[in-house]
Design a protein around this motif. Sequence first.
Motif, PDB file in Angstrom:
ATOM      1  N   GLU A 205      35.440  35.266  44.423  1.00  0.00           N
ATOM      2  CA  GLU A 205      34.123  35.813  45.296  1.00  0.00           C
ATOM      3  C   GLU A 205      33.844  37.174  45.007  1.00  0.00           C
ATOM      4  N   GLU A 206      34.505  37.742  43.819  1.00  0.00           N
ATOM      5  CA  GLU A 206      34.469  39.134  43.247  1.00  0.00           C
ATOM      6  C   GLU A 206      34.745  40.215  44.429  1.00  0.00           C
ATOM      7  N   GLU A 207      35.814  39.812  45.265  1.00  0.00           N
ATOM      8  CA  GLU A 207      36.294  40.970  46.072  1.00  0.00           C
ATOM      9  C   GLU A 207      37.317  41.372  45.596  1.00  0.00           C
ATOM     10  N   PHE A 208      37.241  42.390  44.758  1.00  0.00           N
ATOM     11  CA  PHE A 208      38.420  42.917  43.865  1.00  0.00           C
ATOM     12  C   PHE A 208      39.408  43.824  44.554  1.00  0.00           C
ATOM     13  N   GLU A 209      38.804  44.630  45.198  1.00  0.00           N
ATOM     14  CA  GLU A 209      39.841  45.801  46.044  1.00  0.00           C
ATOM     15  C   GLU A 209      40.737  44.847  46.998  1.00  0.00           C
ATOM     16  N   GLU A 210      40.076  44.008  47.658  1.00  0.00           N
ATOM     17  CA  GLU A 210      41.080  43.303  48.565  1.00  0.00           C
ATOM     18  C   GLU A 210      41.933  42.203  47.629  1.00  0.00           C
ATOM     19  N   ALA A 211      41.394  41.649  46.460  1.00  0.00           N
ATOM     20  CA  ALA A 211      42.239  41.005  45.733  1.00  0.00           C
ATOM     21  C   ALA A 211      43.630  41.652  45.057  1.00  0.00           C
ATOM     22  N   ALA A 212      43.276  42.782  44.775  1.00  0.00           N
ATOM     23  CA  ALA A 212      44.367  43.870  44.320  1.00  0.00           C
ATOM     24  C   ALA A 212      45.230  44.136  45.431  1.00  0.00           C
ATOM     25  N   HIS A 213      44.724  44.259  46.765  1.00  0.00           N
ATOM     26  CA  HIS A 213      45.918  44.470  47.838  1.00  0.00           C
ATOM     27  C   HIS A 213      46.521  43.158  47.966  1.00  0.00           C
ATOM     28  N   VAL A 214      46.213  42.019  47.924  1.00  0.00           N
ATOM     29  CA  VAL A 214      47.043  40.841  47.951  1.00  0.00           C
ATOM     30  C   VAL A 214      47.586  40.678  46.684  1.00  0.00           C
ATOM     31  N   ARG A 215      47.346  40.893  45.556  1.00  0.00           N
ATOM     32  CA  ARG A 215      48.174  40.892  44.492  1.00  0.00           C
ATOM     33  C   ARG A 215      49.539  41.690  44.735  1.00  0.00           C
ATOM     34  N   ASP A 216      49.321  42.930  45.239  1.00  0.00           N
ATOM     35  CA  ASP A 216      50.301  43.835  45.571  1.00  0.00           C
ATOM     36  C   ASP A 216      51.354  43.198  46.593  1.00  0.00           C
TER      37      ASP A 216
ATOM     38  N   LYS B 193      44.655  32.785  48.211  1.00  0.00           N
ATOM     39  CA  LYS B 193      43.640  33.505  48.982  1.00  0.00           C
ATOM     40  C   LYS B 193      43.270  34.642  47.715  1.00  0.00           C
ATOM     41  N   LEU B 194      44.206  34.952  46.805  1.00  0.00           N
ATOM     42  CA  LEU B 194      43.914  35.908  45.739  1.00  0.00           C
ATOM     43  C   LEU B 194      42.661  35.270  44.953  1.00  0.00           C
ATOM     44  N   GLN B 195      42.985  33.681  44.437  1.00  0.00           N
ATOM     45  CA  GLN B 195      42.071  33.256  43.561  1.00  0.00           C
ATOM     46  C   GLN B 195      40.763  33.229  44.162  1.00  0.00           C
TER      47      GLN B 195
END
Length: 175
Positions: A151-162, A144-146
């Motif tokens: 898709e350049e959804e960086f805020e959501e990606a940061a949440h998933v990374r955390d 999902k992170l990838q």
Amino acid sequence: MYCQECQQRPATLHFTKIINGEKNEFHICEQCAKEKGDFIPGSNSFSIHNLLSGLLNFEQPLNETNAAPRSKQVTQCSKCGMTYPEFAKIGRFGCTECYKTFASKLDPVFKRIHGGNTDHSGKIPKRLGNDLLERKKIDQLRQKLQQLINEEEFEEAAHVRDQIRSMQKRLEGRD
């Protein structure tokens, strides 16, 4: 339910054959199935391999006379030399390389057989289940992170990374 062949043992193998809308069910025990080999009783020598062949040949026309002539070159395994039509006929591959060679033809077959699911997850033993489920969730979150990064959804990606980091810390604490 007792075996239709011997009428003595419980039926453990159940087959349903539908031809031209006519449904026939067969119920046999394991011993009778072994004695008969891979043939299903009462079905005019219809074997399990023929069943697989039917599933594997779903893309071919039923009536060859209506089919357009094929000019395609047949794909062949580089290791064992097996072709896809040979595989479809006998119902098993010649080597492990066949899976890679025929991957493009297998995905639609697996989707059809497994109801759209092509990823094998296997069974999880209870004593190891929590860790395995946690690791599986981490793998799903990484995918999902990838996707979010692509898709350049960086805020959501940061949440998933955390989330991934938090789950990894919990796993490390259990070890």
